[in-house]
Design an enzyme around this catalytic site. Structure first.
Site, PDB file in Angstrom:
ATOM      1  N   ASP A 104       0.833  -1.215   0.000  1.00  0.00           N
ATOM      2  CA  ASP A 104       0.000   0.000   0.000  1.00  0.00           C
ATOM      3  C   ASP A 104       0.863   1.258   0.000  1.00  0.00           C
ATOM      4  O   ASP A 104       0.550   2.243  -0.645  1.00  0.00           O
ATOM      5  CB  ASP A 104      -0.923   0.010   1.221  1.00  0.00           C
ATOM      6  N   CYS A 105       1.974   1.199   0.759  1.00  0.00           N
ATOM      7  CA  CYS A 105       2.825   2.401   0.816  1.00  0.00           C
ATOM      8  C   CYS A 105       3.843   2.454  -0.321  1.00  0.00           C
ATOM      9  O   CYS A 105       4.333   3.518  -0.678  1.00  0.00           O
ATOM     10  CB  CYS A 105       3.510   2.487   2.172  1.00  0.00           C
ATOM     11  N   TYR A 106       4.201   1.252  -0.871  1.00  0.00           N
ATOM     12  CA  TYR A 106       5.130   1.191  -2.013  1.00  0.00           C
ATOM     13  C   TYR A 106       4.456   0.399  -3.120  1.00  0.00           C
ATOM     14  O   TYR A 106       4.719  -0.794  -3.299  1.00  0.00           O
ATOM     15  CB  TYR A 106       6.429   0.493  -1.604  1.00  0.00           C
TER      16      TYR A 106
END
Lengths: 132, 508
Positions: free
Chosen positions: B130-132
């Site tokens: 989700d963040c990368y």
């Protein structure tokens, strides 16, 4: 002794015993340093006694060979060379030697084109050259 | 009594009165003036070494892409770097080879390329989070584009190294270069009296935090290197430095034929001459630094030591091994070691390089242990055929044909006429060939047709070593012999493959 490169560029010429004919015709004792023969021709580097050089060149040329007298046989790329000396102990004829400052130097006219130094040079700084 | 401090020496560097000499010149100064005179005269001794140091590499930070990626695998010019750290950090090891070009190009070449300003192809993959969210990345970067490029080498600047020779009758390819058969050459490494750790063997000034010359930049000693073995005279260092400040002149990628990729690293360490004891140590000469001549043809961890030699012997161009005079040659560059000691001397004299005090000592007693192996290592004697038919070399080809057919195997070891030693090998193919050619040349006895350049193994050799021999010499069976050349059995490549398959199968 003089080193010459003998180049046969045609396929039919390799069917004949040219080398033997030249030796018999000239009576010169030839020393083959290196040879590469394929279906389309071949090349060799040989040592020729100085007093027979002219006869041997003529005799090869009559048989359709192109002859080149060789002067510099091994090229060292000084930009790549780090002067380690790995080549020194590999060379069977003493082409390489350390100078007073431990740089690696090359003796001209000694190389027998064996290729040992070229493949082992860690820097890929050496190259054999048939043409000058 | 001479006593100086590092602060006093740095003050002399600042005011331009410092006296710096390279370690090879210090040998003469100590022998002329004695240790006390030399300590009074000289403030700093510079050392240098330039050699293949496989245990080298660099931490790289690539910066974040948009959308960002947490790189799980990363390739720089098709050489894989270790990306199992934070999102865009990686460690590129010098000896890692290219997925495409194999042994001719590797991590060392990428590092040299970066230092030379080359553009490097970058490829990375990830599972996406989700963040990368990004899964694939392709870009082209130069050293300037990286946030950090920090060289960090776990094991550099060995105090000295073994001299490698080869007693076998076949050429071998090693990390000490190509070794010619029958002691055809002797390959060594190390700068002798210029070698940094030989000039401070008790680690009185060289320690954690010492500022050093590293590939043209100012770097630091992090601590002792891996396999640091100061008791045996094989100390080494872990070092770090900024790749962005380094120069290609002192950092070069190399390929050892049929061995692999490595990186030549230039290291120079300044030794502050604080007292007579340190002065005396820096006066060490090539003749006083000895090392072992080791036979690298033994495929074992414990290779036989043939004799001791000094670096003066090695520099002379030949050493005696057995009854033979053997040509020596260096894999490291003494020419460059001298240049490094000189370059470091000049930068100290110009007031550009100051000495640092070590923040901690390096160990003097670390032990270098062999690996603990928990898996049994299969030996040749575990899988060899023990009932092997043999024939004497004067037996006929017909005898051989009969024995091969009756025994239902294809390899027949041939013994000397008295049956005591193995002298050759005949295969079923050799026999057919001899029979087929019988028209033009008459072969009658096995001595005429046997393979004489025999590759053998011993009962206690591991099967990996036997397998490597078969692969290297392109044979499918090896006679097993004792120390006197008497035949004990035969090991075939099929036996090795079925053993390995069985072990794998049993593991599941």
């Amino acid at each position: 002794m003089t080193k010459i490169a003998v180049n046969f560029a045609s396929a039919d010429v390799i069917q004949k015993p040219n080398m033997s004919e030249v030796i018999i015709e000239t009576g010169a004792l030839l020393n083959i340093n290196w040879a590469h023969v394929t279906s389309s021709g071949g090349e060799m580097v040989i040592d020729v006694p100085d007093d027979k050089l002219e006869d041997v060149v003529k005799s090869f040329e009559e048989r359709g060979a192109h002859i080149q007298v060789l002067e510099r046989l091994v090229l060292k790329d000084d930009e790549k060379c780090i002067n380690c000396g790995a080549c020194i102990s590999m060379c069977p004829v003493g082409v390489y030697y350390y100078g007073d400052d431990w740089s690696v130097n090359v003796k001209v006219g000694v190389c027998v084109q064996c290729d040992l130094c070229v493949v082992q040079c860690p820097m890929g700084a050496l190259e054999l050259k048939l043409q000058d | 009594m001479v006593e100086k401090t590092i602060e006093e020496i740095n003050e002399r560097i600042r005011d331009g009165s410092v006296n710096v000499v390279p370690a090879d010149r210090m040998v003469e100064i100590v022998s002329e003036l004695g240790a006390e005179g030399a300590a009074r005269e000289v403030d700093v001794v510079t050392t240098g070494t330039f050699g293949a140091m496989c245990s080298s590499g660099a931490f790289l930070n690539l910066g974040h892409s948009n959308p960002p990626i947490k790189m799980q695998r990363l390739w720089l010019n098709d050489v894989e770097a270790y990306a199992g750290i934070a999102a865009v950090d990686a460690y590129l090891g010098a000896t890692q080879t290219s997925d495409i070009r194999g042994m001719e190009y590797g991590g060392a070449h990428v590092i040299e390329g970066l230092v030379s300003g080359d553009v490097i192809d970058v490829r990375a993959t990830s599972h996406g989070t989700d963040c990368y969210p990004r899964r694939n990345l392709n870009t082209r970067l130069t050293l300037d584009d990286l946030n950090q490029a920090t060289m960090c080498n776990p094991r550099n600047a060995y105090q000295r190294y073994n001299v490698a020779v080869n007693s076998s009758d076949r050429i071998i390819y090693t990390y000490m270069g190509t070794l010619l058969p029958n002691y055809g050459n002797a390959s060594y490494s190390g700068a002798g009296c210029l070698s940094p750790l030989c000039n401070d063997p008790n680690y009185e000034t060289i320690g954690m935090g010492t500022r050093i010359f590293l590939c043209g930049a100012q770097g630091y000693i992090i601590g002792s290197g891996t396999q640091h073995d100061p008791k045996s005279g094989f100390g080494n260092l872990m070092v770090t430095g900024n790749l962005k400040e380094m120069s290609r002149e002192f950092l070069r990628a190399a390929v050892f034929n049929k061995y692999g990729v490595t990186l030549y690293i230039g290291i120079g360490i300044p030794i502050p001459v604080l007292n007579e004891r340190i002065a005396a140590n820096t006066g060490v000469s090539d003749g006083e630094i000895t090392t072992d001549v080791v036979d690298y043809s033994a495929p074992s961890r414990n290779r036989p030591v043939i004799r001791k030699v000094s670096y003066a012997d090695l520099h002379s161009g030949t050493i005696d091994v057995g009854r033979k005079e053997v040509k020596t040659a260096s894999m490291s560059s003494l020419f460059m070691a001298r240049r490094i000691a000189e370059t470091l001397k000049e930068s100290i004299e110009r007031g550009e390089f100051f000495l640092s005090r070590a923040v901690d000592h390096l160990s003097l007693y670390t032990e270098f242990k062999p690996m603990k192996q928990t898996e049994g290592i299969p030996l040749v004697k575990d899988i060899m055929l023990k009932d092997v038919n043999t024939l004497g070399e004067m037996s006929t080809i017909e005898d051989a044909a009969r024995v091969i057919v009756e025994g239902d195997f294809t390899h027949l070891p041939i013994t000397s006429d008295d049956g005591k030693t193995v002298v050759g090998m005949v295969t079923a193919y050799d026999v057919s060939k001899a029979v087929a050619h019988i028209g033009d040349t008459k072969y009658e006895i096995l001595n005429d047709i046997m393979t004489r350049r025999l590759v053998t193994t011993t009962p206690d050799e591991t099967i990996d070593v036997a397998a490597r021999k078969m692969e290297k010499y392109n044979v499918s069976a090896l006679p097993v012999v004792d120390g006197n050349g008497k035949i004990l059995g035969l090991v075939r490549s099929d036996d090795i493959s079925s053993h390995i398959t069985r072990v794998k199968y049993e593991e599941y």
